[in-house]
Design a protein around this motif. Structure first.
Motif, PDB file in Angstrom:
ATOM      1  N   SER A 104     -24.360 -33.858 -13.951  1.00  0.00           N
ATOM      2  CA  SER A 104     -25.317 -34.952 -14.138  1.00  0.00           C
ATOM      3  C   SER A 104     -24.739 -36.052 -15.026  1.00  0.00           C
ATOM      4  N   CYS A 105     -23.997 -35.666 -16.059  1.00  0.00           N
ATOM      5  CA  CYS A 105     -23.366 -36.676 -16.932  1.00  0.00           C
ATOM      6  C   CYS A 105     -22.300 -37.462 -16.187  1.00  0.00           C
ATOM      7  N   ALA A 106     -21.565 -36.796 -15.295  1.00  0.00           N
ATOM      8  CA  ALA A 106     -20.529 -37.493 -14.526  1.00  0.00           C
ATOM      9  C   ALA A 106     -21.138 -38.517 -13.585  1.00  0.00           C
ATOM     10  N   HIS A 134     -20.345 -14.181 -21.701  1.00  0.00           N
ATOM     11  CA  HIS A 134     -20.936 -14.930 -20.590  1.00  0.00           C
ATOM     12  C   HIS A 134     -20.215 -16.254 -20.336  1.00  0.00           C
ATOM     13  N   ALA A 135     -19.393 -16.698 -21.265  1.00  0.00           N
ATOM     14  CA  ALA A 135     -18.647 -17.953 -21.107  1.00  0.00           C
ATOM     15  C   ALA A 135     -17.293 -17.652 -20.483  1.00  0.00           C
ATOM     16  N   ILE A 136     -17.139 -18.030 -19.238  1.00  0.00           N
ATOM     17  CA  ILE A 136     -15.891 -17.783 -18.496  1.00  0.00           C
ATOM     18  C   ILE A 136     -15.327 -19.140 -18.067  1.00  0.00           C
ATOM     19  N   PRO A 137     -14.274 -19.643 -18.722  1.00  0.00           N
ATOM     20  CA  PRO A 137     -13.708 -20.949 -18.348  1.00  0.00           C
ATOM     21  C   PRO A 137     -13.138 -20.930 -16.933  1.00  0.00           C
ATOM     22  N   GLU A 138     -13.490 -21.932 -16.158  1.00  0.00           N
ATOM     23  CA  GLU A 138     -12.983 -22.094 -14.805  1.00  0.00           C
ATOM     24  C   GLU A 138     -12.443 -23.506 -14.639  1.00  0.00           C
ATOM     25  N   VAL A 139     -11.541 -23.660 -13.686  1.00  0.00           N
ATOM     26  CA  VAL A 139     -10.910 -24.966 -13.457  1.00  0.00           C
ATOM     27  C   VAL A 139     -11.950 -26.002 -13.033  1.00  0.00           C
ATOM     28  N   GLN A 140     -12.935 -25.571 -12.265  1.00  0.00           N
ATOM     29  CA  GLN A 140     -13.951 -26.505 -11.784  1.00  0.00           C
ATOM     30  C   GLN A 140     -14.711 -27.143 -12.931  1.00  0.00           C
ATOM     31  N   LEU A 141     -14.957 -26.372 -13.983  1.00  0.00           N
ATOM     32  CA  LEU A 141     -15.676 -26.907 -15.140  1.00  0.00           C
ATOM     33  C   LEU A 141     -14.882 -28.035 -15.803  1.00  0.00           C
ATOM     34  N   PHE A 142     -13.578 -27.850 -15.952  1.00  0.00           N
ATOM     35  CA  PHE A 142     -12.731 -28.890 -16.550  1.00  0.00           C
ATOM     36  C   PHE A 142     -12.613 -30.092 -15.619  1.00  0.00           C
ATOM     37  N   ASN A 143     -12.608 -29.853 -14.305  1.00  0.00           N
ATOM     38  CA  ASN A 143     -12.514 -30.959 -13.354  1.00  0.00           C
ATOM     39  C   ASN A 143     -13.738 -31.872 -13.424  1.00  0.00           C
ATOM     40  N   ILE A 144     -14.903 -31.293 -13.657  1.00  0.00           N
ATOM     41  CA  ILE A 144     -16.119 -32.112 -13.757  1.00  0.00           C
ATOM     42  C   ILE A 144     -16.043 -33.023 -14.974  1.00  0.00           C
ATOM     43  N   ALA A 145     -15.544 -32.500 -16.093  1.00  0.00           N
ATOM     44  CA  ALA A 145     -15.399 -33.338 -17.284  1.00  0.00           C
ATOM     45  C   ALA A 145     -14.370 -34.446 -17.052  1.00  0.00           C
ATOM     46  N   MET A 146     -13.276 -34.125 -16.355  1.00  0.00           N
ATOM     47  CA  MET A 146     -12.287 -35.164 -16.018  1.00  0.00           C
ATOM     48  C   MET A 146     -12.902 -36.237 -15.131  1.00  0.00           C
ATOM     49  N   ASP A 147     -13.714 -35.820 -14.168  1.00  0.00           N
ATOM     50  CA  ASP A 147     -14.359 -36.763 -13.270  1.00  0.00           C
ATOM     51  C   ASP A 147     -15.280 -37.706 -14.038  1.00  0.00           C
ATOM     52  N   ALA A 148     -15.938 -37.188 -15.074  1.00  0.00           N
ATOM     53  CA  ALA A 148     -16.802 -38.044 -15.899  1.00  0.00           C
ATOM     54  C   ALA A 148     -15.993 -39.130 -16.599  1.00  0.00           C
ATOM     55  N   TRP A 149     -14.817 -38.786 -17.103  1.00  0.00           N
ATOM     56  CA  TRP A 149     -13.977 -39.788 -17.767  1.00  0.00           C
ATOM     57  C   TRP A 149     -13.430 -40.805 -16.762  1.00  0.00           C
ATOM     58  N   VAL A 150     -13.080 -40.355 -15.563  1.00  0.00           N
ATOM     59  CA  VAL A 150     -12.572 -41.288 -14.548  1.00  0.00           C
ATOM     60  C   VAL A 150     -13.654 -42.284 -14.152  1.00  0.00           C
ATOM     61  N   LYS A 151     -14.882 -41.799 -13.937  1.00  0.00           N
ATOM     62  CA  LYS A 151     -15.967 -42.675 -13.512  1.00  0.00           C
ATOM     63  C   LYS A 151     -16.428 -43.607 -14.622  1.00  0.00           C
ATOM     64  N   SER A 152     -16.130 -43.289 -15.859  1.00  0.00           N
ATOM     65  CA  SER A 152     -16.495 -44.187 -16.956  1.00  0.00           C
ATOM     66  C   SER A 152     -15.644 -45.444 -16.990  1.00  0.00           C
ATOM     67  N   ARG A 153     -14.449 -45.388 -16.353  1.00  0.00           N
ATOM     68  CA  ARG A 153     -13.531 -46.534 -16.283  1.00  0.00           C
ATOM     69  C   ARG A 153     -13.110 -47.033 -17.672  1.00  0.00           C
ATOM     70  N   ARG A 154     -13.039 -46.138 -18.613  1.00  0.00           N
ATOM     71  CA  ARG A 154     -12.570 -46.503 -19.947  1.00  0.00           C
ATOM     72  C   ARG A 154     -11.041 -46.629 -19.943  1.00  0.00           C
ATOM     73  N   PRO A 155     -10.494 -47.558 -20.743  1.00  0.00           N
ATOM     74  CA  PRO A 155      -9.024 -47.684 -20.785  1.00  0.00           C
ATOM     75  C   PRO A 155      -8.325 -46.438 -21.320  1.00  0.00           C
TER      76      PRO A 155
END
Length: 544
Positions: A104-106, A134-155
């Protein structure tokens, strides 16, 4: 209660009227009629439905589609619960909500949304380090955070994504998480972040990421290559269009070899047209139209995925706008008419609908004609474009449209009463539609200083240091959206850059296309309006 009432009525029918015992069908029909009456009388309550949606998976969506407000409350509730819970003691139900909140944030596509996504990712990592099973890090979780930074268009988005990749590496080495390895999506997002940063080293960084993927055995897909192509489009190299061509040819060879996940799509060729359009070198508009004609032919031959859209035509029109070709206003207008005719033939193809960007690009082509003899023709085409926007109503003019027309007036008409009158009329239209920006006032000052002084004297305030500040009234600029400094780089022909000799020879061949006719050129006579507002443009016949 209604169900009990229906059962009571049916029981009453069976007990009181013995004849209904033999005719159960009649009793059933009567009970259905009663239930139908009860349901029509009973008012329906608004309920919440839990369903999967392609845009918002696993979220509560109301029937009246007011999910944005609900989303905000839901996210705030999750974040408050995380703040009040100690690290390591977060329950499983709350941890399972973090990926959904990240998504949702992305979708916010804002800097604030990216920051919130980063905080949520850090909290999830802290839960894992603290020993929460219960916290199991997965690649998809990190990809969503990366997608949020890409869509923000910050330098600084590339630096943020690099930090996320470093976190994945530390977790993999410290806690022996062999599966926590960046995949194609991770590196494609990293490449896209560099492309959108518009940094001078973005192209070099994007190619390094592409080379790293090939060395690690990861198969770059079309989105990965499109990110690299975009980095070339935003670069300041003179031979960037040739680099885009070479990379698209490389994609074609890989596709022919069996790697169908990296075939060039419409976005790839759109980047090629944009690369040709962002330079004023002789021959580049003709090259842009060659690509556009190639896409048109491929789509007619059955490749619908290569059908040119509005962005492709706008990029080709921009190529004429920033060129020094003769009759560039006429050629840009021809492209607009070709796009409009195709859309009228198939109105269901929304991606080809002419928008305000296309009309404004043609107005930019009408300003600063290469030959003073074309000034009157460029002015008539500009008036024709403004009239077509009013007649066809595909889109409404914005502050950039009015600013471009004022620039046409300042560059095609000699100072005098006629220019002042036209500038006053167009500025009154901009003011009535709430599309007066600071750029509009600047163009008005150059086109008609007297008109500018007449309007600005009432909205100018004097500071204590003696300077004057223009404060645009809200009713003048209530519909202005996105006014900012221009950030695109257009490379002039005399720009010095280090290019290889083969590209230098290819650029000389491109220059030979200067003045050549294109396939989209036609000779037409267009009349718009009636009476005094009638515009009549007669173009001479030329060999095609």
């Amino acid at each position: 209660m209604m169900r009990s009432l229906r059962l009571f009525l049916r029981l009453l029918l069976i007990t009181v009227l013995p004849s209904f015992k033999k005719s159960s069908l009649l009793a059933t029909a009567f009970s259905k009629a009663v239930s139908k009456v009860v349901t029509t009388v009973t008012p329906k309550r608004e309920t919440l439905h839990f369903r999967k949606d392609k845009r918002r998976p696993n979220e509560f969506i109301t029937k009246n589609r007011k999910d944005e407000k609900h989303n905000s409350k839901w996210r705030c509730m999750i974040e408050e619960n995380l703040q009040t819970t100690e690290v390591g003691d977060t329950p499983k139900k709350l941890l399972d909500q973090i990926p959904r909140v990240l998504t949702s944030c992305a979708r916010d596509r804002t800097s604030e949304g990216a920051k919130r996504a980063q905080l949520l990712l850090d909290r999830y990592v802290q839960e894992f380090v603290a020993g929460n099973r219960h916290a199991i890090p997965e690649v998809q979780l990190f990809n969503i955070a990366m997608d949020a930074w890409v869509k923000s268009r910050r330098p600084d988005a590339p630096k943020k994504i690099k930090h996320i990749l470093k976190t994945m590496q530390d977790l993999r080495q410290t806690h022996n998480l062999c599966d926590l390895v960046p995949d194609v999506i991770s590196l494609s997002l990293f490449c896209l972040a560099w492309a959108r940063s518009r940094e001078p080293v973005a192209t070099e960084k994007a190619h390094k990421i592409l080379h790293y993927m090939e060395c690690k055995g990861l198969q770059p897909n079309t989105k990965t290559y499109n990110a690299v192509l975009l980095s070339h489009v935003h670069s300041n190299k003179r031979d960037k269009a040739l680099a885009v061509e070479s990379l698209i040819n490389h994609m074609k060879k890989r596709c022919e070899a069996g790697n169908f996940n990296c075939c060039p799509d419409i976005c790839s060729y759109q980047s090629l047209i944009a690369a040709w359009s962002r330079t004023s070198m002789y021959g580049t508009p003709q090259k842009a139209e060659e690509v556009l004609y190639f896409l048109d032919e491929e789509s007619r031959n059955g490749k619908e995925y290569l059908r040119p859209n509005c962005h492709c035509y706008v990029a080709a029109i921009h190529a004429w706008s920033h060129s020094e070709e003769l009759e560039k206003s006429r050629r840009a207008y021809e492209l607009l008419q070709h796009m409009r005719e195709l859309y009228e033939q198939e109105p269901t193809y929304i991606d080809l609908k002419p928008n305000v960007v296309a009309y404004t690009a043609v107005l930019n082509a009408c300003s600063l004609p290469a030959d003073k003899a074309e000034s009157e023709s460029a002015l008539q085409i500009a008036q024709l474009v403004m009239e077509e926007m009013r007649v066809y109503k595909y889109d409404k003019p914005n502050f950039l449209t009015f600013s471009a027309f004022l620039q046409v007036l300042g560059s095609t008409i000699t100072p005098g009463t006629r220019r002042d009158q036209l500038a006053l009329e167009i500025f009154e239209q901009a003011r009535a539609s709430g599309q007066v920006g600071y750029l509009t006032l600047e163009k008005l000052r150059h086109a008609s200083p007297d008109t500018y002084s007449c309007f600005v004297k009432d909205i100018t305030e004097k500071n204590g240091d003696g300077t004057h500040i223009v404060q645009i009234p809200f009713e003048w600029s209530c519909n202005v959206v996105g006014e900012r400094e221009p950030s695109r780089r257009f490379i002039k022909d005399d720009t010095t850059s280090n290019i290889v000799r083969s590209n230098y020879i290819r650029l000389k061949e491109v220059k030979k296309k200067h003045g050549q006719h294109t396939r989209f050129m036609t000779t037409r006579r267009r009349t718009v309006g009636t009476g005094e507002s009638q515009l009549n443009i007669q173009w001479t016949d030329e060999p095609m």
